[in-house]
Motif scaffolding. Structure first.
Motif, PDB file in Angstrom:
ATOM      1  N   VAL A  46      -0.321  -1.565  -9.650  1.00  0.00           N
ATOM      2  CA  VAL A  46       0.182  -2.346  -8.950  1.00  0.00           C
ATOM      3  C   VAL A  46      -0.220  -3.997  -9.433  1.00  0.00           C
ATOM      4  CG1 VAL A  46      -0.918  -1.078  -7.003  1.00  0.00           C
ATOM      5  CG2 VAL A  46      -2.471  -2.703  -8.252  1.00  0.00           C
ATOM      6  N   LEU A  47      -0.299  -3.912 -10.836  1.00  0.00           N
ATOM      7  CA  LEU A  47      -0.246  -5.214 -11.372  1.00  0.00           C
ATOM      8  C   LEU A  47       1.044  -5.399 -12.227  1.00  0.00           C
ATOM      9  CD1 LEU A  47      -3.869  -5.933 -12.649  1.00  0.00           C
ATOM     10  CD2 LEU A  47      -2.790  -6.591 -10.375  1.00  0.00           C
ATOM     11  N   LEU A  92      -6.994  -9.426  -4.940  1.00  0.00           N
ATOM     12  CA  LEU A  92      -5.531  -9.131  -5.080  1.00  0.00           C
ATOM     13  C   LEU A  92      -5.309  -7.895  -5.367  1.00  0.00           C
ATOM     14  CD1 LEU A  92      -2.812 -10.695  -5.853  1.00  0.00           C
ATOM     15  CD2 LEU A  92      -3.428 -10.256  -8.031  1.00  0.00           C
ATOM     16  N   LEU A  93      -6.106  -6.931  -6.304  1.00  0.00           N
ATOM     17  CA  LEU A  93      -5.952  -5.816  -6.659  1.00  0.00           C
ATOM     18  C   LEU A  93      -6.218  -4.869  -5.360  1.00  0.00           C
ATOM     19  CD1 LEU A  93      -7.727  -5.066 -10.119  1.00  0.00           C
ATOM     20  CD2 LEU A  93      -5.496  -4.305  -9.322  1.00  0.00           C
ATOM     21  N   ARG A 114       6.891  -5.050 -12.811  1.00  0.00           N
ATOM     22  CA  ARG A 114       5.852  -3.769 -12.567  1.00  0.00           C
ATOM     23  C   ARG A 114       6.048  -2.562 -13.615  1.00  0.00           C
ATOM     24  NH1 ARG A 114       3.394  -3.721  -7.001  1.00  0.00           N
ATOM     25  NH2 ARG A 114       3.154  -5.638  -6.430  1.00  0.00           N
ATOM     26  N   ARG A 117      -3.115  -5.218  -2.897  1.00  0.00           N
ATOM     27  CA  ARG A 117      -1.970  -4.318  -3.556  1.00  0.00           C
ATOM     28  C   ARG A 117      -2.323  -2.722  -3.523  1.00  0.00           C
ATOM     29  NH1 ARG A 117       0.130  -7.782  -8.493  1.00  0.00           N
ATOM     30  NH2 ARG A 117       0.415  -9.649  -7.679  1.00  0.00           N
ATOM     31  N   ASN A 118      -3.653  -2.507  -3.854  1.00  0.00           N
ATOM     32  CA  ASN A 118      -3.880  -0.980  -3.709  1.00  0.00           C
ATOM     33  C   ASN A 118      -3.717  -0.345  -2.413  1.00  0.00           C
ATOM     34  OD1 ASN A 118      -4.216  -0.349  -6.557  1.00  0.00           O
ATOM     35  ND2 ASN A 118      -6.401  -1.288  -6.400  1.00  0.00           N
ATOM     36  N   ILE A 172      -2.209  -0.686 -15.018  1.00  0.00           N
ATOM     37  CA  ILE A 172      -2.550  -0.581 -13.444  1.00  0.00           C
ATOM     38  C   ILE A 172      -1.143  -0.833 -12.951  1.00  0.00           C
ATOM     39  CG2 ILE A 172      -3.922  -1.739 -11.775  1.00  0.00           C
ATOM     40  CD1 ILE A 172      -5.531  -0.345 -14.104  1.00  0.00           C
TER      41      ILE A 172
END
Ligand code: ATP
Ligand code: MG
Lengths: 407, 233
Positions: free
Chosen positions: B110-111, A6-7, B151, A10-11, B108
Motif C-alpha cells: 500500500v506504500l 496512513l498505513l 506502487r 490504506r490497508n 509494503i
C-alpha cells in the motif's frame, strides 16, 4: 504516528468490499440501537405525558401517611401557605385540588362502580388532558351539579348530555350519601378504564357526597418538563411537610409507568449488549482475517525495526477506522430513519396494549435522543477497539522469522 | 575501512523444535539447523553464505538479523551481546544497524516506492522533508530515478528488489542482510542487481552479507562461507 494512520487507512481499503461490509454492519447495528432507543424513549415520553396529563400530574401533595397514593384513603385541609408557594414557584405552571374516592353511579338503566374525582374545573383544565378528549357537551360550566364522564360509561348507563345521574358514596362518617348530577360532557380518551370507570364532578359537590367539606385528597401541579420535578420537591418538600403534606413525584404514584419504563430500559440494555457483541465479533473477524493475510507484512515491518507497539497501533487504528466510520454512518442512517418516522409517524399496536389503563396515540412520532445515540456510537468505537486487541497482540508477538516465511 | 569486527557468533546453535506439543514430542529431538557455529564478519565485507538447500543459510541470516533467537550461543555486534536484548531493544538495534533484503522483496504493497524506502526513516523519527530527500537519493543510487511514486504492483521484480535494496540502505545501516536476493530474478536482472550491490559496497562502504546457491552469484562475493548441515565446511 502519521505513518501508522496512513498505513492503516490504506490497508483498510485493500479489501474494500470487506471493510465496507464491516462498516455497513456496524452502522446497521448502531442504527438498530438508535431506533430502539428512540422508540422506547418516545413511548416512555408519551406514557409519562399521558399518565401525568390524565390523572397523575407531575407533583401531588397528599396527606402525610397515605398508603394508597393512587386513591388516597386520607383527606386533609388545603395546605394554604404551601399551595401559595407552589403556585409561585417558577417551574410550576398550574395547581389544582382534587378529592378522589370510589362510589356508585346510578341511571334509570343501571349502576356502575366508579372512581369519583372532584375537581376545580378552571385550574384542572390547565392540568388535565380530559377536556381535550371531550366529544360532546362541555367541560363543566353549566352549574354546580355538572358531571363529566367517558363515552363507554355513558353507553353502559345509557345516558346522554343533560340527563341525570345519581352519585352515591360512603360519607367519611358511616352512612351512605348520594347526590343528583347532570351529564355536562362526555369524553373519549381511548383508555377503557378512564372511559368506563371514572366520573368527574366539581370539588365542593364531591366533598359533600364524601361528607368532608373543605377537605381534599391532594393538590396536583403541572410543570413544563417532568425532569424539573426533583428540583421542585427539593425546594418545597419541607414547606409541604410543615402543613402535614407529602410532596410526591408522579413516579412515586404511577408505579406501573415507572415499572414499564424500567422494564423497557432493561430490554434496551440487553438489546444493546447483543448488538454490540455481534458488531464486535464482526470487527474481530475482519481484523483477524486482514491480520492473517498480512502476517508476512507484519514480519517485514518488525524486521525493519518496528517495535511490537507499532504493529499493535496499526491494527488498533484500523479497527478504530472501521468502528468510527461505522459509527458515523450509523448515526446518519439511524438519524435518517428516526427523522423519517418522526415526520410520517409510526403506527404501533402498543396503544391497544396500554389502552386499558392509559390513553395512547395510535401513531407515534419518533424523536432522536442524541445523548443516548452518541453514547452508543462511542460505545461501538470502544467495542471495535476491544475486538481488535486480540489480533493486535497476536500480531505483535509473532516470531519474525516465521512470519516472514508465511505466504 | 575494513578490519573492524562487526558481528561475532560464538558457539551459536539453532534447533527447530516441532510445533505440535504432543505427548511424544520428547521423542522428536527437532531439526538442528545451525550447530555450534563460530563466525565473524568485518566492516566493509561483501560476503556470501553458500550451501545446498537445507544447509542453514536462511537460519544463519535470521540469527544474525536478530529476527530469530539462537537456541544456544551468543551473537555480539561491535562487541556488545545482542542475544539477550528484549524485543524493543532488538527492534531499535535492527532499525539503526541493519538493513534487510528478502527473496520475495517484501515491499509494503500500500506504500509507493518512495514511501517504502522512507519507512525505516519514519520509524527513526526523521522529518518528512529529509526523509523524502534521502529516499529519492537512495532510489537514485539503485537506479530507480523517476519511479518514486509507483506502487510495488506496478514495478517489475528487478525494480521491486532495487526498491528493497534502497529501503535497506537508506538509513545507512552497518550491515545489509540479504537472503537469496536474486532467487526470484532472471539471471540478467540478478547480475545487474549484484553489480549495483557491489557498487554500493565499493562507493558507500555498505557491508553486505547475502546467501545464494547460484554459483554465478557466489562468484561475485569477496568471501564465501560454505555451510553444510548447519556447520562450516
Ligand atoms: N521454521 C522451521 N521449523 C522447522 N524446521 C525448520 C524451520 N526453518 C528451517 N528449518 C529446517 O532447518 C534446516 C535449515 O533450513 P534453512 O531454511 O535455514 O536452510 P536454507 O539453507 O536456507 O535452505 P534453502 O536453500 O532451501 O533456502 C532445514 O533442515 C529446514 O528444514
Ligand atoms: Mg533459505
Amino acid at each position: 504516528m502519521r505513518e501508522t494512520v496512513l498505513l492503516a487507512w490504506r490497508n483498510l481499503w485493500r479489501n474494500s468490499r470487506r471493510s465496507a461490509l464491516t462498516i455497513g454492519s456496524v452502522s446497521c447495528g448502531l442504527a438498530a440501537v438508535m431506533l430502539g432507543q428512540s422508540l422506547m424513549k418516545t413511548i416512555q415520553k408519551q406514557m409519562v405525558e399521558k399518565s401525568t396529563g390524565i390523572m397523575l400530574g407531575h407533583l401531588q401533595a397528599q396527606a402525610k401517611g397515605v398508603r394508597d397514593h393512587r386513591v388516597p384513603e386520607r383527606v386533609y385541609p388545603r395546605p394554604a401557605a404551601f399551595e401559595k408557594s407552589l403556585r409561585e414557584h417558577p417551574f410550576v405552571q398550574a395547581v389544582s385540588a382534587r378529592i378522589k374516592f370510589t362510589g356508585l353511579v346510578y341511571s334509570p338503566q343501571g349502576s356502575r362502580g366508579v372512581l369519583v374525582v372532584g375537581v376545580e374545573p378552571e385550574t384542572e383544565a390547565k392540568i388535565s388532558i380530559i377536556p381535550g378528549y371531550l366529544k360532546e357537551g362541555h367541560y363543566f360550566g353549566g352549574g354546580e351539579r355538572d358531571l363529566v364522564l367517558g363515552d363507554r360509561l355513558a353507553g353502559e348507563l345509557d345516558v346522554r348530555i343533560g340527563e341525570k345521574l345519581v352519585v352515591m358514596a360512603q360519607a367519611m362518617g358511616t352512612e351512605m350519601s348520594s347526590e343528583l348530577f347532570r351529564v355536562a360532557g362526555i369524553y373519549h380518551s381511548g383508555s377503557e378504564s378512564y372511559d368506563g370507570q371514572v366520573v368527574y364532578v366539581q370539588l365542593p359537590a364531591a366533598q359533600r357526597v364524601r361528607g368532608v367539606p373543605g377537605k381534599i385528597s391532594y393538590l396536583v401541579a403541572k410543570l413544563p418538563d417532568p425532569e424539573l420535578v426533583p428540583s421542585v420537591i427539593a425546594d418545597l418538600g419541607s414547606k409541604a411537610a410543615a402543613e402535614g403534606a407529602d410532596l410526591l413525584s408522579f413516579r412515586k404514584i404511577g408505579l406501573e409507568v415507572e415499572a414499564i419504563i424500567r422494564f423497557e430500559d432493561a430490554i434496551l440494555i440487553v438489546v444493546l449488549f447483543i448488538i454490540f457483541s455481534i458488531v464486535g465479533l464482526g470487527i474481530l473477524n475482519t481484523v483477524a482475517m486482514s491480520m492473517f493475510e498480512r502476517v508476512r507484512e507484519f514480519g517485514t515491518l518488525r524486521a525493519l525495526g518496528a517495535r511490537p507497539v507499532v504493529v499493535v497501533r496499526m491494527i488498533a487504528v484500523e479497527a478504530l477506522f472501521l468502528g468510527s466510520l461505522g459509527a458515523l454512518a450509523g448515526l446518519c442512517l439511524g438519524g435518517a430513519i428516526i427523522f423519517w418516522w418522526g415526520t410520517t409517524g409510526l403506527h404501533l399496536p402498543i396503544g391497544k396494549a396500554l389502552s386499558y389503563w392509559l390513553p395512547f396515540d395510535a401513531v407515534v412520532y419518533l424523536r432522536p435522543v442524541w445523548r443516548m445515540h452518541v453514547a452508543s456510537a462511542a460505545g461501538l468505537v470502544v467495542v471495535s477497539l476491544v475486538s481488535a486487541a486480540g489480533p493486535a497482540f497476536r500480531a505483535a508477538r509473532l516470531v519474525i522469522a516465521e512470519a516472514l516465511r508465511s505466504l | 575501512m575494513s578490519g573492524e569486527t562487526l558481528i561475532e557468533l560464538k558457539q551459536v546453535s539453532k534447533v527447530y523444535r516441532p510445533k505440535v506439543k504432543a505427548a511424544f514430542s520428547d521423542a522428536a529431538p527437532g531439526v538442528i539447523a545451525i550447530e555450534k557455529l563460530d563466525l565473524a564478519f568485518s566492516k566493509g565485507e561483501f560476503s556470501a553464505i553458500a550451501g545446498p538447500s537445507g544447509s542453514g543459510k536462511s537460519t544463519l541470516l535470521n540469527l544474525i538479523g536478530t529476527i530469530d533467537a539462537p537456541t544456544d550461543g551468543t551473537i555480539a555486534f561491535r562487541g556488545k551481546t545482542v542475544t539477550n536484548l528484549d524485543e524493543n531493544a532488538l527492534a531499535d538495534f535492527r532499525l539503526h544497524q541493519l538493513g534487510f533484503v528478502f527473496q520475495a522483496y517484501n515491499l509494503i504493497p500500500v506504500l509507493t516506492a518512495a514511501e517504502n524506502v522512507e519507512y525505516p526513516l519514519a520509524l527513526q523519527g526523521v522529518s518528512r522533508a529529509e526523509r523524502r530527500a534521502r529516499a529519492i537519493e537512495a532510489l537514485s543510487w539503485v537506479g530507480l530515478d523517476g519511479l518514486a511514486d509507483r506502487r510495488p504492483d506496478l514495478l517489475s521484480g528487478g525494480q521491486q528488489q532495487r526498491v528493497a535494496v534502497a529501503r535497506a540502505i537508506v538509513h545507512r545501516p552497518a550491515v545489509v542482510l540479504a537472503d537469496e536476493p536474486t532467487a526470484n530474478l532472471d539471471s540478467k536482472t540478478a547480475a545487474s542487481l549484484l553489480d549495483m550491490m557491489l557498487d554500493l559496497n565499493k562507493k558507500h562502504g555498505i557491508t553486505f552479507i547475502f546467501s545464494s546457491h547460484d554459483p554465478t552469484v557466489l562468484s561475485r562475493a569477496r568471501r564465501v562461507i560454505h555451510l553444510q548441515d548447519g556447520r562450516l565446511q
